[in-house]
Scaffold this motif. Structure first.
Motif, PDB file in Angstrom:
ATOM      1  N   UNK A 266     -45.170  82.413 -14.058  1.00  0.00           N
ATOM      2  CA  UNK A 266     -44.969  81.920 -12.687  1.00  0.00           C
ATOM      3  C   UNK A 266     -46.129  82.338 -11.803  1.00  0.00           C
ATOM      4  N   UNK A 267     -46.553  83.584 -11.939  1.00  0.00           N
ATOM      5  CA  UNK A 267     -47.692  84.084 -11.158  1.00  0.00           C
ATOM      6  C   UNK A 267     -48.962  83.305 -11.473  1.00  0.00           C
ATOM      7  N   UNK A 268     -49.155  82.976 -12.747  1.00  0.00           N
ATOM      8  CA  UNK A 268     -50.350  82.237 -13.151  1.00  0.00           C
ATOM      9  C   UNK A 268     -50.368  80.821 -12.577  1.00  0.00           C
ATOM     10  N   UNK A 269     -49.202  80.213 -12.477  1.00  0.00           N
ATOM     11  CA  UNK A 269     -49.103  78.852 -11.929  1.00  0.00           C
ATOM     12  C   UNK A 269     -49.346  78.862 -10.432  1.00  0.00           C
ATOM     13  N   UNK A 270     -48.641  79.763  -9.730  1.00  0.00           N
ATOM     14  CA  UNK A 270     -48.766  79.826  -8.269  1.00  0.00           C
ATOM     15  C   UNK A 270     -48.096  81.109  -7.790  1.00  0.00           C
ATOM     16  N   UNK A 271     -48.867  82.091  -7.340  1.00  0.00           N
ATOM     17  CA  UNK A 271     -48.276  83.376  -6.930  1.00  0.00           C
ATOM     18  C   UNK A 271     -47.402  83.307  -5.682  1.00  0.00           C
ATOM     19  N   UNK A 272     -47.341  82.132  -5.034  1.00  0.00           N
ATOM     20  CA  UNK A 272     -46.449  81.995  -3.878  1.00  0.00           C
ATOM     21  C   UNK A 272     -45.077  81.442  -4.274  1.00  0.00           C
ATOM     22  N   UNK A 273     -44.901  81.057  -5.540  1.00  0.00           N
ATOM     23  CA  UNK A 273     -43.607  80.548  -5.984  1.00  0.00           C
ATOM     24  C   UNK A 273     -42.553  81.657  -5.955  1.00  0.00           C
ATOM     25  N   UNK A 274     -41.353  81.306  -5.532  1.00  0.00           N
ATOM     26  CA  UNK A 274     -40.232  82.241  -5.545  1.00  0.00           C
ATOM     27  C   UNK A 274     -39.633  82.267  -6.946  1.00  0.00           C
ATOM     28  N   UNK A 275     -39.420  83.455  -7.494  1.00  0.00           N
ATOM     29  CA  UNK A 275     -38.747  83.570  -8.788  1.00  0.00           C
ATOM     30  C   UNK A 275     -37.291  83.941  -8.534  1.00  0.00           C
ATOM     31  N   UNK A 276     -36.394  83.086  -8.975  1.00  0.00           N
ATOM     32  CA  UNK A 276     -34.957  83.281  -8.786  1.00  0.00           C
ATOM     33  C   UNK A 276     -34.372  83.929 -10.033  1.00  0.00           C
ATOM     34  N   UNK A 277     -33.603  84.990  -9.840  1.00  0.00           N
ATOM     35  CA  UNK A 277     -32.992  85.678 -10.968  1.00  0.00           C
ATOM     36  C   UNK A 277     -31.679  86.318 -10.574  1.00  0.00           C
ATOM     37  N   UNK A 278     -30.932  86.742 -11.565  1.00  0.00           N
ATOM     38  CA  UNK A 278     -29.654  87.413 -11.323  1.00  0.00           C
ATOM     39  C   UNK A 278     -29.862  88.640 -10.447  1.00  0.00           C
TER      40      UNK A 278
END
Length: 244
Positions: free
Chosen positions: A127-139
């Motif tokens: 995700x960081x490699x694609x775009x470090x501004x993307x939000x990662x959603x997790x439990x």
């Protein structure tokens, strides 16, 4: 009070178009467990029409079992599969004039990453490699959230409206009794407890703390639309704003 209401789409809901008028965020299946190029395009267009935040919903390569088969793949393989799936959806979103906002793993990939630091790291790295501004959603409280923090990724901690919990805050495996909450009234009470009081009652009666930043409504559920409407009505009555 404000809460994000998200749904997994492109997975066979009776009407993704209607569901996307009721939620604030969409997790669009990227083809490995459900969906295809046309489904992604349709869901992206409907999301943009309704002002819904668009996210990628990557999975283990497991269409046969809807992404619910446990797999133990090398981290580099997971990394590559994440790039492939998220990159495909990102291209569709860009072509339609939108922007990808978040990534939320699906099914067993999500559940294993909640506990497995190596797997969680491979996902966060991609995700960081694609775009470090993307939000990662997790439990909420999971290893995936901690991995995202190590990479400096923004996160959103998730709770589930229709899933049972164990006393450590993890989800009850689907193979066990109590994994799914089918009763709408019970699911609503369960959801409001997490949002308003930051806690969830486990199947053994104990209470676990949860940080409810986004609530997942499973779009493939039998009564997804009816329950989404009921949730929205309850939120409105309690003056809980739904927003991404």
């Amino acid at each position: 009070m404000t809460i994000d209401l998200n749904a997994d789409v492109g997975e066979g809901c009776e009407s993704d178009a209607v569901l996307l008028t009721l939620v604030s965020s969409a997790n669009i299946a990227c083809g490995f467990h459900a969906g295809d190029a046309q489904t992604m395009l349709t869901c992206v267009r409907e999301s943009l029409k309704n002002g819904v935040a668009i996210g990628a919903h990557p999975s283990f390569p497991d269409r046969e079992n809807f992404g619910r088969t446990a797999m133990h793949l090398p981290p580099e393989t997971v990394y590559a599969q994440m790039l492939y799936q998220v990159g495909a959806l990102a291209a569709v979103v860009k072509a339609e004039g939108g922007a990808l906002r978040h990534v939320k793993p699906h099914g067993m990939l999500y559940n294993q990453a909640a506990l497995d630091t190596v797997l969680a790291d491979a996902i966060a790295k991609a995700v960081f490699a694609i775009d470090p501004t993307l939000i990662l959603v997790g439990l909420a409280g999971s290893e995936l959230i901690r991995a995202a923090a190590r990479y400096g990724l923004p996160t959103r901690e998730e709770v589930f409206a229709d899933r049972g919990y164990q006393s450590d805050g993890s989800l009850v495996p689907r193979s066990q009794p109590g994994a799914l909450i089918a009763d709408e009234a019970q699911a609503l009470t369960h959801t409001l407890e997490m949002i308003q009081r930051g806690r969830v009652q486990s199947i053994d009666g104990q209470w676990a703390q949860v940080n409810a930043q986004t609530v997942c409504l499973h779009g493939d559920g039998e009564h997804a639309l009816a329950f989404a409407r009921r949730l929205r009505a309850a939120f409105e009555a309690l003056k809980i704003e739904v927003s991404a």
